[in-house]
Design an enzyme around this catalytic site. Structure first.
Site, PDB file in Angstrom:
ATOM      1  N   ASP A  19      56.395  11.970   8.320  1.00  0.00           N
ATOM      2  CA  ASP A  19      56.163  12.031   6.873  1.00  0.00           C
ATOM      3  C   ASP A  19      55.060  13.048   6.546  1.00  0.00           C
ATOM      4  OD1 ASP A  19      57.771  10.722   5.110  1.00  0.00           O
ATOM      5  OD2 ASP A  19      56.643   8.825   5.128  1.00  0.00           O
ATOM      6  N   LYS A  44      68.235   6.687   5.603  1.00  0.00           N
ATOM      7  CA  LYS A  44      67.571   7.497   6.638  1.00  0.00           C
ATOM      8  C   LYS A  44      68.180   7.223   8.006  1.00  0.00           C
ATOM      9  CE  LYS A  44      63.266   7.778   4.056  1.00  0.00           C
ATOM     10  NZ  LYS A  44      61.994   7.132   3.704  1.00  0.00           N
ATOM     11  N   GLN A  98      57.793   2.928   5.887  1.00  0.00           N
ATOM     12  CA  GLN A  98      58.288   3.041   4.513  1.00  0.00           C
ATOM     13  C   GLN A  98      57.225   2.523   3.538  1.00  0.00           C
ATOM     14  OE1 GLN A  98      61.281   4.467   3.667  1.00  0.00           O
ATOM     15  NE2 GLN A  98      60.668   4.255   1.531  1.00  0.00           N
TER      16      GLN A  98
END
Ligand code: NAD
Length: 287
Positions: free
Chosen positions: A121, A54, A98
């Site tokens: 997200d 990422k 994460q």
């Protein structure tokens, strides 16, 4: 029938080219790059690879990417303080924690602590609520990638019967809502669904997001069905397969995404897109 096989890598490059253009325009207008910050707690090897990818992808596309690595024994208070610090930093547009977090940490409380306008997200209840209401917001990346695949493949969900196998907050539920928004008639199947095979056979569009290798067989599909396989399963021999039996399904489907190289690359592309979008929306709000 020869199925159209989606090249997720090529499509992701197309999305990322759009991201690069928007990131450059943002930098020219505001004198800084859109910033994506990722918090990684602990040293899970798979998570380490994901966050490195990422960070690299962000930098490649003209974003400022940074990973905050915290030790596995980080306390809830320390993690929440880190999230708050990033919330308050004006140069940060996207925050991603994460998942999964180490067992002693409360994931829901951490997601709730992320400022909704930085929640790239799309997991914060505010963003989930906006999606349910059919309003603009930051939407989960994998479902957005699936919808873009349908669009690029020329599949209009309107009036079609769609089945989403899997009902997770991250994938199944948001995809179902996005298909509904595009006027599909949507069935959501899950581990308690009776006669999954019969339900799948009714569908024009099949989205599999289960995490069970090759669960959906070719013989379950309606001929000409569009198949989006979100699953990523590593077999004992190290190979990766989806939730759909690709070799069988490719003989029956009209459009299909392979694993790997289908939905996967689109997820990261949409994370970058969400970050640019978050930057643009925040800048507009600030006037
Ligand atoms: P999850 O474990 O949170 O959810 C799985 C869902 O499948 C649950 O809702 C459960 O009810 C359902 N399910 C389980 N067994 C079933 C069965 N036998 N029949 C029907 N439904 C069943 O998983 P998730 O986070 O939604 O991920 C699903 C898959 O997608 C995993 O393989 C994951 O690795 C993959 N994934 C891929 C990407 C990507 O970028 N391609 C992103 C996220 C997740």
């Amino acid at each position: 029938m020869a199925a159209t096989i989606i090249d997720g890598k090529a499509l992701a490059q197309k999305v990322r080219e759009e991201v690069r253009v928007r990131a450059k325009a943002f930098e020219e207008a505001f004198g800084r790059k859109p910033g994506l910050h990722v918090i990684l707690v602990g040293d899970d090897p798979a998570s380490q690879v994901y966050v490195r990818n990422k960070e690299r992808a962000a930098e490649k596309d003209g974003l400022a990417g940074l990973v905050h690595r915290l030790p596995a024994d980080t306390s809830q208070e320390t993690l929440l303080a880190k999230v708050r610090e990033l919330n308050e930093d004006d140069a940060i547009d996207g925050i991603l924690v994460q998942l999964p977090l180490p067992k002693h940490l409360d994931e829901l409380a951490v997601v709730d602590a992320i400022a909704p306008e930085k929640d790239v997200d799309g997991l914060h209840p505010v963003n989930a609520g906006l999606l349910v209401a059919g309003r603009d917001g930051l939407r989960p990346c994998t479902p957005s990638g699936c919808m873009r695949i349908l669009e690029e493949a020329g599949v209009d969900p309107s009036g079609k019967r769609a089945i989403v196998v899997g009902r997770s907050i991250l994938v199944g539920k948001p995809i179902a809502l996005m298909l509904l928004e595009k006027n599909a008639t949507v069935t959501i199947a899950h581990s308690r669904t009776a006669d999954l095979e019969a339900r799948v056979r009714e569908a024009d569009i099949v989205v599999a997001a289960v995490g069970k290798p090759e669960l959906v067989r070719g013989s379950w599909l309606k001929p000409g069905a569009v198949v989006i396989d979100v699953g990523i399963n590593r077999l004992a021999d190290g190979s990766l397969v989806g939730d759909v039996h690709y070799g069988e399904a490719v003989e029956v489907a009209s459009v299909i995404t392979p694993v790997p190289g289908g939905v996967g690359p689109m997820t990261i592309a949409h994370l970058l897109e969400n970050t640019v979008k978050a930057a643009e929306l925040r800048a507009r709000k600030a006037g």
